[in-house]
Design an enzyme around this catalytic site. Structure first.
Site, PDB file in Angstrom:
ATOM      1  N   PRO A  19       6.559   3.943   5.556  1.00 32.71           N
ATOM      2  CA  PRO A  19       5.928   4.691   6.763  1.00 32.71           C
ATOM      3  C   PRO A  19       5.407   3.666   8.114  1.00 32.71           C
ATOM      4  CG  PRO A  19       4.927   4.540   5.046  1.00 32.71           C
ATOM      5  CD  PRO A  19       6.079   3.453   4.974  1.00 32.71           C
TER       6      PRO A  19
ATOM      7  N   CYS B 215       0.449  -1.428  -0.262  1.00 32.58           N
ATOM      8  CA  CYS B 215       0.333  -0.219  -0.035  1.00 32.58           C
ATOM      9  C   CYS B 215       0.715   1.607   0.045  1.00 32.58           C
ATOM     10  CB  CYS B 215      -1.401  -0.228   1.114  1.00 32.58           C
ATOM     11  SG  CYS B 215      -2.089  -1.192   1.028  1.00 32.58           S
ATOM     12  N   HIS B 216       1.768   1.013   0.879  1.00 32.35           N
ATOM     13  CA  HIS B 216       2.354   2.679   1.263  1.00 32.35           C
ATOM     14  C   HIS B 216       3.612   2.886   1.054  1.00 32.35           C
ATOM     15  CE1 HIS B 216      -1.608   3.440   2.472  1.00 32.35           C
ATOM     16  NE2 HIS B 216      -1.233   4.515   1.289  1.00 32.35           N
ATOM     17  N   GLY B 217       4.909   1.150   1.067  1.00 29.64           N
ATOM     18  CA  GLY B 217       6.010  -0.015   1.135  1.00 29.64           C
ATOM     19  C   GLY B 217       6.707   0.494   1.945  1.00 29.64           C
TER      20      GLY B 217
END
Lengths: 189, 431, 282
Positions: free
Chosen positions: A168, A153-155
């Protein structure tokens, strides 16, 4: 006492004492209504909390006997994915080689496993960033830069001990409360 | 619109001034149910039920929205989710019992409100529109209550849905297609349950909208009162707040005591045991009865047992049942007596107390009883009186009756004299 | 004016129409009643008035009785009747510990799925499971019981008028029909596979007498298991299964009513005080 007041102007006819008594009664009555109203809020709020059947279904047993080193299985705990992974010696070594102090969420592999079962890593399959399911548990999925899990999703990259290393997410993958009921069965929750 | 002596709203601080210039909501409330609404000073406790009806509408909407968070409108699980609410949801049993008994109390207070309107002829000019909107609210309530009773998907739910939609089957030619269309099938099932749930959720908000119109229409001529004499001067009125807010608060306390006594100690007394049996399309309960608040109309439906010329008995019953409520729409034009209050109408009063009220009680009892003698014959006599009363007796007595003398004003009725007309006789000190 | 008069004229005609239509039915009914003999009902008895620990506004569960009732359900009723809205975990409410509930559930067999093949199989119960049904579906239940499907018992005491008394009375009410009854209502004689019971609305019940002899169930607390005792215990247990929140409901009710009474008295005094300014004084 033949006084009959024909108009609605009580202020002009009540005495000093009367006003005080009236105020007290009105305030008491309105306060009682307020207390009653507040009391009603409690069940209205409480009804949205998990019901008895949901709370009762919050423990899961997982048979880990069939997991080969390097493999992981996905189970379900509280309607969320649970990763149970049997680490290879190389993965354990990689996890232990990392200096704990340098991590965003400092934990050693030993902190995250049970004594005598350091090769069994039990984590929630829920990225601590915004709740996606990380890749890496199933055969052939991307494991990220640190060989553990990777959240697309956001690495967020997790290492072989499920610790956050890059991206994150603020904390390591959560290790739920669990215990070994036998050498091959764990009970989660 | 209001009386010239109505108090004017004055914003007291910066915030209320700000609001008053942009969205004068406080002013609206002040004029609607605050000190800005002058109300006859002689209202009896029978004037409490309008506010109580509004209160129970709110209770139903709040508990209903909560129940909808846990209920699933699917024939496979509807009964089970209802039990889930009763057993597992935090305070779910309280929400469901409050909703089920709330429906009964809503109808109790609305029936008393209608009774008040009938006895004091509150439907007469200039209040026809209030009455017409009230009848619309009542019809919407009946539809909402009927569909709500289907949702738990017990035996009475299922068979009630089947029987009531079957009423439409009585319409010649198009009846059967209409019934199938209403149900979305040939018997109540998922399609019917889902649309009933959807409409059961929607209609209360429609009711709330019509209630606003009802209150708006009320504020044009102002409230009626037990003498039926219109307000003449300031001494006839008191401001709604604090006088009637206090009186309504007390009335609300009594209503809540009775309501919660039922909810906590007799929650199933007004329900039917058969609705705790899951719906079974293959087995009909021994006696299908609707909820108690429909009994009088159900009795009228069943009272028509033989074909009337070319009209089949079934169709006649359906027509009569709908007519028994729809005729209320015509009341303001059927009863032309110049006097409103039943207190000053000797002939009307006799027919009201010794005709209409006993007939309604008989219809109520017969509607809840099995369709056998003596209930059928009793309900036939009562049904005959019901239609005679509204459609024949009321129009005739309003022409032939000689009313008793009315007080000059509300003030005179309350105080025994009105200083405006009977000068010098007033014993009270001038205020 | 003539228009309004015509409204009233139409109303009078319509009103007379309805009256004639309904009274016509009345006359036909009266004629039939006078010429035909009405079919009488078979007389059945109302449930006995028994006393229960959970009766009345201060009622409480007798947990020992509920546990005895569970045993009667377990050893007798559960052969044919399901209890599908009750979960094993609920038994903690009638005085069993978490471990006891776990052991109780594990001793039951519930439907499951073979984790390796995915085929339907069975597994030991968990506290979160619901009481298993004795039959896989209604067809099987009907086939095994001469077409009379044994009803689910979870809500039985709420699904019958005066339910607790009814269940207890029915269970101890099996008897031979009296000679007078058969003379007066020959149709009340039990047919094949039916049993006479005066508390059952049509007197003929497909359920064979389930509780027949003292000691049919051995109670753990040493209570003598007479038919009456077992009937009452299982009726009490089924009252709990029908409404586990019954006692909590009553206990919540008292503070609410007392508070409301207090608030209503205050509201009355406040109302009186406010109105004293405009009410004519005597």
């Amino acid at each position: 006492m033949a006084d009959t007041t024909a108009t609605a102007t009580p202020e002009t006819t009540t005495t000093e004492d009367g006003i005080r008594r009236r105020d007290f009664l009105d305030i008491a009555a309105v306060s009682a209504a307020g207390i009653g109203g507040l009391a009603v809020v409690y069940p209205l709020v409480s009804q949205m909390a998990p019901s008895k059947d949901v709370l009762a279904a919050s423990s899961t047993e997982v048979d880990i006997s069939a997991i080969e080193p390097g493999q992981a299985i996905k189970a379900v705990f509280r309607k969320q994915p649970l990763f149970v992974k049997r680490l290879t010696p190389a993965e354990i070594e990689a996890a232990n080689a990392t200096a704990t102090g340098s991590l965003r969420d400092p934990q050693s592999l030993a902190d995250r496993t049970k004594e005598g079962h350091e090769d069994i890593l039990v984590t929630m399959g829920v990225c601590t960033h915004l709740g996606c399911v990380p890749l890496g548990a199933a055969e052939g999925e991307v494991k990220g830069e640190f060989g553990g899990y990777f959240c697309p999703c956001h690495g967020s990259h997790y290492d072989t001990a499920g610790r956050i290393r890059k991206g994150p997410a603020p904390t390591n993958l959560e290790v739920p409360e669990y215990e070994f009921t036998s050498d091959t069965v764990i009970q989660v929750g | 619109m209001s009386f010239p002596w109505a108090r004017q709203y004055e914003p007291k601080n910066g915030l209320t001034k700000f609001l008053d210039e942009r969205l004068p909501l406080p002013r609206l409330v002040y004029n609607a149910v605050g000190a800005g609404y002058p109300v006859p000073r002689n209202l009896s406790y029978f004037w409490n039920f309008g506010v109580l009806a509004g209160f129970f509408l709110v209770v139903q909407i709040v508990t209903g929205v909560v129940l909808a968070m846990h209920y699933a409108a699917n024939a496979q699980v509807a009964f089970a989710t209802t039990e889930h609410i009763m057993r597992d949801v935090n305070w779910g049993w309280l929400m469901r019992y409050a909703h089920a008994n709330g429906a009964s109390f809503f109808f109790i207070v609305v029936y008393l409100h209608i009774f008040r309107g009938l006895f004091y002829s509150s439907y007469k000019a200039p209040r026809e529109m209030i009455w017409l909107l009230g009848v619309v609210i009542f019809l919407l309530m009946m539809a909402t209550a009927f569909m709500g009773y289907v949702l738990p998907w017990g035996q009475m739910s299922f068979w009630g849905a089947k029987v009531i939609t079957g009423l439409f089957g009585a319409i010649p030619l198009v009846g059967e297609p209409i019934q199938v269309w209403l149900l979305g099938g040939f018997a109540p099932d998922n399609a019917a349950l889902n649309r009933f749930f959807s409409l059961h959720f929607l209609l209360p908000f429609v009711i709330a909208g019509v209630v606003i119109l009802h209150i708006w229409a009320l504020h044009i001529p102002g409230s009626s009162n037990p003498t039926g004499v219109e307000v003449k001067s300031e001494s006839d009125t008191v401001p709604f707040h604090p006088y009637y807010t206090a009186k309504d608060g007390f009335g609300l306390g009594i209503a809540l005591l009775l309501y919660f006594a039922m909810v906590f100690f007799l929650p199933n007394a007004l329900g039917h045991p058969d609705n705790y049996i899951e719906a079974n399309p293959l087995s009909t309960p021994a006696h299908i009865v609707p909820e108690w608040y429909f009994w009088p109309f159900y009795a009228i439906l069943r009272a028509f047992t033989v074909d009337f010329f070319f009209v089949p008995a079934k169709l006649m019953g359906v027509i009569a049942m709908f007519a028994s409520i729809l005729l209320w729409f015509f009341l303001p034009w059927l009863d032309k007596s110049p006097v409103r209050s039943g207190h000053y109408r000797p002939l009307f009063r006799k027919f009201f107390w010794f005709g209409l009220i006993p007939a309604m009680i008989v219809l109520f009892i017969c509607g809840g009883a099995p369709a056998e003698e003596p209930y059928v014959m009793l309900s036939q006599i009562a049904t005959a009186y019901y239609f005679l009363h509204f459609l024949v007796i009321l129009p005739i007595i309003s022409s032939v009756e000689k009313p008793e003398p009315l007080p000059y004003s509300i003030t005179e009725a309350v105080l025994g004299s009105d200083k405006k007309v009977v000068k010098g006789e007033n014993t009270s000190p001038a205020v | 004016m003539t228009k309004l008069l015509s409204v009233r004229l139409v109303a009078i005609l319509v009103g007379l129409g309805f009256t004639v239509a309904v009274l016509w039915g009345f006359l036909v009914g009266a004629y039939n009643a006078a010429t035909e003999e009405a079919a009488g009902h078979v007389p059945y008895e109302h449930p006995k008035e028994l006393s229960w620990s959970f009766d009345g506004p201060f009622g409480k569960w007798d947990k020992a009785q509920l546990q005895r009732g569970l045993k009667v359900y377990d050893e007798v009723c559960s052969a044919c009747h399901s209890l599908k809205f009750v979960a094993f975990r609920d038994l903690e409410q009638i005085g069993y510990s978490e471990a006891m509930v776990k052991a109780y559930a594990a001793a039951k067999t519930v439907p499951g799925i073979d984790p390796n093949t995915g085929e339907a199989s069975t597994r030991p119960g968990l506290p979160t499971d619901y009481f298993p049904s004795p039959y896989p579906n209604n067809v099987a239940a009907a086939a095994a019981n001469n077409n009379a499907i044994p009803p689910d018992l979870s809500l039985m005491t709420k699904a019958r008028g005066d339910g607790t008394n009814y269940v207890a009375s029915l269970l101890m009410g099996y008897q031979e029909p009296s000679a007078e009854l058969l003379e007066e209502h020959p149709e009340a004689a039990p047919g094949p596979g039916l049993y006479h019971n005066p508390y059952f609305p049509n007197l003929n019940l497909a359920m064979a007498p389930p509780l027949t002899s003292t000691g049919q169930v051995t109670y753990d607390d040493g209570t003598e298991a007479t038919v009456e005792q077992m009937s009452k215990d299982v009726a009490a247990f089924l009252t709990w299964t029908a409404e586990p929140t019954l006692v909590k409901r009553k206990q919540t009710g008292w503070p609410v009513l007392i508070f409301l009474l207090f608030a209503t008295v205050l509201a009355y005094m406040s109302k009186k005080q406010i109105w004293s300014a405009v009410k004519p004084k005597k």
